[in-house]
Write an enzyme that holds these catalytic residues in place. Sequence first.
Site, PDB file in Angstrom:
ATOM      1  N   ASP A 174      -2.635   1.529   2.321  1.00 13.25           N
ATOM      2  CA  ASP A 174      -1.942   0.607   1.433  1.00 13.25           C
ATOM      3  C   ASP A 174      -1.161  -0.466   2.209  1.00 13.25           C
ATOM      4  O   ASP A 174      -0.633  -0.189   3.281  1.00 13.25           O
ATOM      5  CB  ASP A 174      -0.976   1.436   0.575  1.00 13.25           C
ATOM      6  CG  ASP A 174      -0.535   0.695  -0.663  1.00 13.25           C
ATOM      7  OD1 ASP A 174      -1.089  -0.371  -0.945  1.00 13.25           O
ATOM      8  OD2 ASP A 174       0.377   1.206  -1.358  1.00 13.25           O
ATOM      9  N   GLU A 293      -8.805  -3.650  -2.305  1.00 13.70           N
ATOM     10  CA  GLU A 293      -7.819  -4.217  -3.243  1.00 13.70           C
ATOM     11  C   GLU A 293      -7.042  -5.324  -2.543  1.00 13.70           C
ATOM     12  O   GLU A 293      -6.698  -5.203  -1.369  1.00 13.70           O
ATOM     13  CB  GLU A 293      -6.860  -3.116  -3.711  1.00 13.70           C
ATOM     14  CG  GLU A 293      -5.791  -3.653  -4.659  1.00 13.70           C
ATOM     15  CD  GLU A 293      -4.894  -2.569  -5.245  1.00 13.70           C
ATOM     16  OE1 GLU A 293      -5.416  -1.621  -5.860  1.00 13.70           O
ATOM     17  OE2 GLU A 293      -3.667  -2.676  -5.086  1.00 13.70           O
ATOM     18  N   LYS A 335      11.877   0.058  -7.729  1.00 16.07           N
ATOM     19  CA  LYS A 335      11.336   1.396  -7.522  1.00 16.07           C
ATOM     20  C   LYS A 335      11.968   2.414  -8.461  1.00 16.07           C
ATOM     21  O   LYS A 335      13.178   2.416  -8.657  1.00 16.07           O
ATOM     22  CB  LYS A 335      11.594   1.850  -6.078  1.00 16.07           C
ATOM     23  CG  LYS A 335      11.017   0.928  -5.025  1.00 16.07           C
ATOM     24  CD  LYS A 335       9.529   1.090  -4.895  1.00 16.07           C
ATOM     25  CE  LYS A 335       8.958   0.086  -3.910  1.00 16.07           C
ATOM     26  NZ  LYS A 335       7.508   0.082  -3.873  1.00 16.07           N
TER      27      LYS A 335
END
Length: 517
Positions: A174, A293, A335
């Site tokens: 990621d 992605e 978050k």
Amino acid sequence: MKYSIVIDEFMRVYGAKKPLKIYERSVIRRGGCIFFLIREDIEKKLVIICPFKYTLPERFIPEEEGIFKFRDKNLRYIVCKCDGENALALRRMFTFTRPRPLGLTPTIGLGDRIGIATPGHIRAIKGFGLLPVLAQQSIREIQRTGRTLREVLDGVSWAVFQEGYRMGFAADADHLKREEDVEDAFQAGFTMYTVDPSDYVDSEADNYPVSVLRERFNGLPWSEMGIGIERFLKVYLKKRLTLYLPDGKIRELRFSEENLMRAAVKFSNAILFIVRVYRRLKSLFGRRRFDFEVSIDETESPISALEHFFIVSELRRFGVRFHGLAPRFAGRFEKAIDYIGDLKEFEENFLMHVLISKALGPYKISIHSGSDKFSIYPIVSRLAPDMVHLKTSGTSYLESLRVIARHEPNLFREIIKYSLKCFESDRRSYFTSADPKSMPNPDDIPDRELERAFLENSSGRQILHITFGSILTARSEDGKWLFRERIKRVLLDNEEEFYETIAAHIRRHIEGLFGQK
Ligand code: ZN
């Protein structure tokens, strides 16, 4: 349980000195052997029971071996550590423990920062018809947790084996911000790559006066972009994209010379970075598939319709095939707490991204920092239930702290105090509105109120969430882990409750997005 008598006999012979647990869902027969996972105290181990004279097809490295008699036959048992070497053998032997590309299936990303939460994640997704990204680690998180990509994947393979989960999962490297990190992720066996070109975005482009803008535009790396200025202008000034809105209205996207220049100046270097990463992956994977992605969720301002149109048009011009795009949406995605912003504005914004992705793709719209955004899930589910990837990562760390608060309130208090100390420096790479001054002193809060006071409070959630790395890597003066092992022990001592607490929380997300089972 079919093999229970053999396993019972093994347990008797093995004579564990510490409390022993068998993971029943892991039991599997392969090539005349029985494989299953056990836990001795807090260490998980793989057990293989096979006929006496038998060569295992894969090179598992035994920690302990022995022979026992079962119905006149001699059987051999092999007990192996759940380490990296044996994880390699496990993945070779049991294909379901290997990550794989998931393509355009609806997916949920479930990063696990403690490294033992994945069984809870697997339980959460069961029966919903979506697939999980179980290993998901950004380079930033690697620095914060002290775990390598390989260790993350190994932990997931063992967890998948433990739960007997066979439906498939992906491993997401990621927020890749450097080309060279791609290689590590590939070597580790990752199947999904989320490229983050934010360092290459010129966020000032929206504010340049036209003269500066034109200068920057002319100065773009045209040869690497593989097109001349004249041709570029000609192609883009002719481009149209018609979006059909659900209320019957039509919206047409087209570029003026000025907004084309702004988009190009803002994103062209970012696009070239994406292309370089993509080509590197193509050369590594050859003809094998991988998920790709593009994340532009950490830009300074929300991505407009025209910018989305521009970025995807450029990626297509370079032949980049991607499965998901993560735009920065309107509003704030902090978050571990709900969406902050105007829901109507989010809806318009999200709809437009979905319509563009359907017209130019399809590809999934990926929602980063997607945990706990309960107020937007009904909108997402109404507009694009089948074309979405929801990315969550720290939320299961937070939920696991509930288990700590319930069973070891004093350890929980220590964690809070330490998190409060680290918050000011840890907050720098996050958008957060948390206010540490609003937190009570944990010593003044009775045990049974701890969860409510800190885990059901937005500042508390964010402070604990953002400081996870400091907690998990803190060491005392003699070099021992300050919290890591103690956290792990409490969670494993209450293992079923731990998994179910996480599963229940993740299930709320999935039900919000994809409906009831
Ligand atoms: Zn992100």
